[in-house]
Design a protein around this motif. Structure first.
Motif, PDB file in Angstrom:
ATOM      1  N   ASP A   1       0.853   6.882  19.455  1.00 14.65           N
ATOM      2  CA  ASP A   1       1.401   7.061  18.107  1.00 14.65           C
ATOM      3  C   ASP A   1       1.193   8.479  17.590  1.00 14.65           C
ATOM      4  O   ASP A   1       1.978   8.972  16.766  1.00 14.65           O
ATOM      5  CB  ASP A   1       0.756   6.065  17.135  1.00 14.65           C
ATOM      6  N   LEU A   2       0.151   9.140  18.070  1.00 13.03           N
ATOM      7  CA  LEU A   2      -0.136  10.511  17.635  1.00 13.03           C
ATOM      8  C   LEU A   2       0.560  11.557  18.504  1.00 13.03           C
ATOM      9  O   LEU A   2       0.333  12.752  18.335  1.00 13.03           O
ATOM     10  CB  LEU A   2      -1.646  10.759  17.643  1.00 13.03           C
ATOM     11  N   GLY A   3       1.390  11.108  19.432  1.00 12.66           N
ATOM     12  CA  GLY A   3       2.110  12.046  20.280  1.00 12.66           C
ATOM     13  C   GLY A   3       1.363  12.443  21.532  1.00 12.66           C
ATOM     14  O   GLY A   3       1.707  13.447  22.171  1.00 12.66           O
TER      15      GLY A   3
ATOM     16  N   ILE B   1       0.265  21.872  20.425  1.00 14.07           N
ATOM     17  CA  ILE B   1      -0.632  22.144  21.541  1.00 14.07           C
ATOM     18  C   ILE B   1      -1.287  20.840  21.980  1.00 14.07           C
ATOM     19  O   ILE B   1      -1.939  20.157  21.186  1.00 14.07           O
ATOM     20  CB  ILE B   1      -1.710  23.166  21.137  1.00 14.07           C
ATOM     21  N   LEU B   2      -1.099  20.491  23.250  1.00 13.56           N
ATOM     22  CA  LEU B   2      -1.718  19.297  23.807  1.00 13.56           C
ATOM     23  C   LEU B   2      -3.004  19.689  24.522  1.00 13.56           C
ATOM     24  O   LEU B   2      -3.015  20.603  25.346  1.00 13.56           O
ATOM     25  CB  LEU B   2      -0.763  18.596  24.778  1.00 13.56           C
TER      26      LEU B   2
ATOM     27  N   SER C   1       9.449  24.558  27.921  1.00 18.44           N
ATOM     28  CA  SER C   1      10.515  23.936  27.136  1.00 18.44           C
ATOM     29  C   SER C   1      10.214  22.474  26.821  1.00 18.44           C
ATOM     30  O   SER C   1      10.720  21.930  25.839  1.00 18.44           O
ATOM     31  CB  SER C   1      11.845  24.047  27.885  1.00 18.44           C
ATOM     32  N   VAL C   2       9.416  21.838  27.651  1.00 16.76           N
ATOM     33  CA  VAL C   2       9.017  20.449  27.422  1.00 16.76           C
ATOM     34  C   VAL C   2       7.676  20.237  28.107  1.00 16.76           C
ATOM     35  O   VAL C   2       7.360  20.897  29.104  1.00 16.76           O
ATOM     36  CB  VAL C   2      10.085  19.461  27.973  1.00 16.76           C
ATOM     37  N   SER C   3       6.883  19.348  27.574  1.00 19.02           N
ATOM     38  CA  SER C   3       5.580  19.070  28.168  1.00 19.02           C
ATOM     39  C   SER C   3       5.748  18.303  29.484  1.00 19.02           C
ATOM     40  O   SER C   3       6.532  17.352  29.556  1.00 19.02           O
ATOM     41  CB  SER C   3       4.727  18.239  27.202  1.00 19.02           C
TER      42      SER C   3
ATOM     43  N   MET D   1      -3.344  15.191  24.405  1.00 19.10           N
ATOM     44  CA  MET D   1      -2.967  14.825  23.047  1.00 19.10           C
ATOM     45  C   MET D   1      -3.120  16.015  22.104  1.00 19.10           C
ATOM     46  O   MET D   1      -3.805  16.995  22.436  1.00 19.10           O
ATOM     47  CB  MET D   1      -3.780  13.628  22.560  1.00 19.10           C
ATOM     48  N   PRO D   2      -2.475  15.955  20.928  1.00 16.98           N
ATOM     49  CA  PRO D   2      -2.529  17.092  19.998  1.00 16.98           C
ATOM     50  C   PRO D   2      -3.961  17.456  19.613  1.00 16.98           C
ATOM     51  O   PRO D   2      -4.799  16.583  19.377  1.00 16.98           O
ATOM     52  CB  PRO D   2      -1.739  16.584  18.791  1.00 16.98           C
TER      53      PRO D   2
END
Length: 312
Positions: free
Chosen positions: A24-26, A2-3, A226-228, A45-46
């Motif tokens: 680096d944290l996605g 979850i972003l 399906s993708v962010s 971000m997450p």
């Protein structure tokens, strides 16, 4: 994963470390604003890493705050841009949305004025439906809103927030079927929103928008994309360098379920479809790349997991 939308405010000192930490944290940087020696990053971000970002940025005097409107594009709809139907609060509403992280566009209808002749055409309807939400900024008279609004909302499928001078209860009675949100006490007036009472009106609009956006995000979480959208934005910036030559504000507008890319559809649509996300999965496998009603831009609509059986 979850972003979560957040905003980082800080100085330019060691900014590269903040950017590297986010990536680096996605996380993804949706927009960056440089104001003198201050930098504002609008970030997705997450959720589990938000506290870590706050701790990391504290020695640098950085500030991390929740910004639910980051990663959204909202249409501010008004009946007309003609001088006879001004002034209204649309510009202030649109600017306040931007200051809270959203990308906003004002849409003035060609024939939205007049109780008898008001109407919405196909192009206006389609353009509104390309956004995450529409805010209808109408006038002072309840009878006028009651007659015009059903015509102006015809065919609009995105969530609508209705604003006008009548109170919220009156607006609710005048709309059938009901819309996603209402804000009363915001009609036409002869000054900019500068007083404390005026700013409070805009705060009420933002609160209602945030409520509706959070509801929409909750709905999307039941059948995730399906993708962010932010990941596709990042890929376009890396693989299509021509996007850096676009001088329009926000060359790529991130939305809840897709993106608007301000490149010519005829020249770049297939290149975007062919971008490889991961392994053999391309953008065209998980998203529809369509011509936008806004100029000759590209509209990307990401399909949900239930349609593709793919999450990358």
């Amino acid at each position: 994963m979850i972003l979560v939308p957040v905003t980082y405010k800080g100085g330019v000192y060691r900014l590269d470390e903040i950017v590297d930490y986010i990536e680096d944290l996605g996380g993804y940087i949706v927009q960056r604003h440089n104001i003198a020696n201050e930098v504002i990053l609008q970030v997705l971000m997450p959720q589990d890493d938000i506290e870590g970002l706050k701790e990391f940025s504290r020695p640098l005097a950085g500030e991390v705050m929740s910004s639910p409107l980051v990663g959204t594009e909202i249409a501010v709809v008004i009946p007309s841009l003609e001088i006879h139907h001004l002034p209204h609060s649309a510009c202030d509403v649109a600017e306040y949305l931007r200051s809270n992280g959203s990308k906003s566009n004002i849409l003035g209808m060609a024939r939205g004025f007049g109780k008898r002749i008001s109407q919405i055409n196909d192009e206006e309807r389609d353009l509104i439906n390309e956004h995450d939400m529409a805010i209808y900024v109408l006038g002072n008279f309840a009878s006028c809103i009651e007659k015009k609004f059903p015509k102006l909302r015809r065919g609009v499928t995105v969530p609508i927030i209705l604003t006008g001078a009548p109170d919220k209860e009156t607006l609710e009675k005048q709309t059938d079927p009901p819309v996603a949100g209402y804000v009363g006490g915001l009609g036409r007036f002869m000054h900019r929103t500068q007083t404390e009472a005026d700013i409070h009106r805009l705060d009420v609009v933002i609160a209602e928008v945030e409520r509706v956006i959070e509801q929409r995000r909750a709905e999307l979480s039941h059948d995730p994309l399906s993708v962010s959208p932010a990941r596709i934005q990042d890929m376009i910036k890396q693989e299509i360098p021509e996007i850096e030559e676009v001088y329009s504000p926000s060359p790529i507008a991130v939305q809840l379920t897709g993106l608007r890319v301000k490149l010519a559809y005829a020249d770049y649509a297939q290149r975007i479809r062919d971008l490889v996300i991961e392994d053999d999965v391309k953008v065209g496998d998980v998203a529809d790349v369509l011509p936008s009603r806004m100029r000759n831009y590209i509209l990307i609509r990401i399909r949900p997991l239930s349609e593709t059986n793919i999450v990358v």
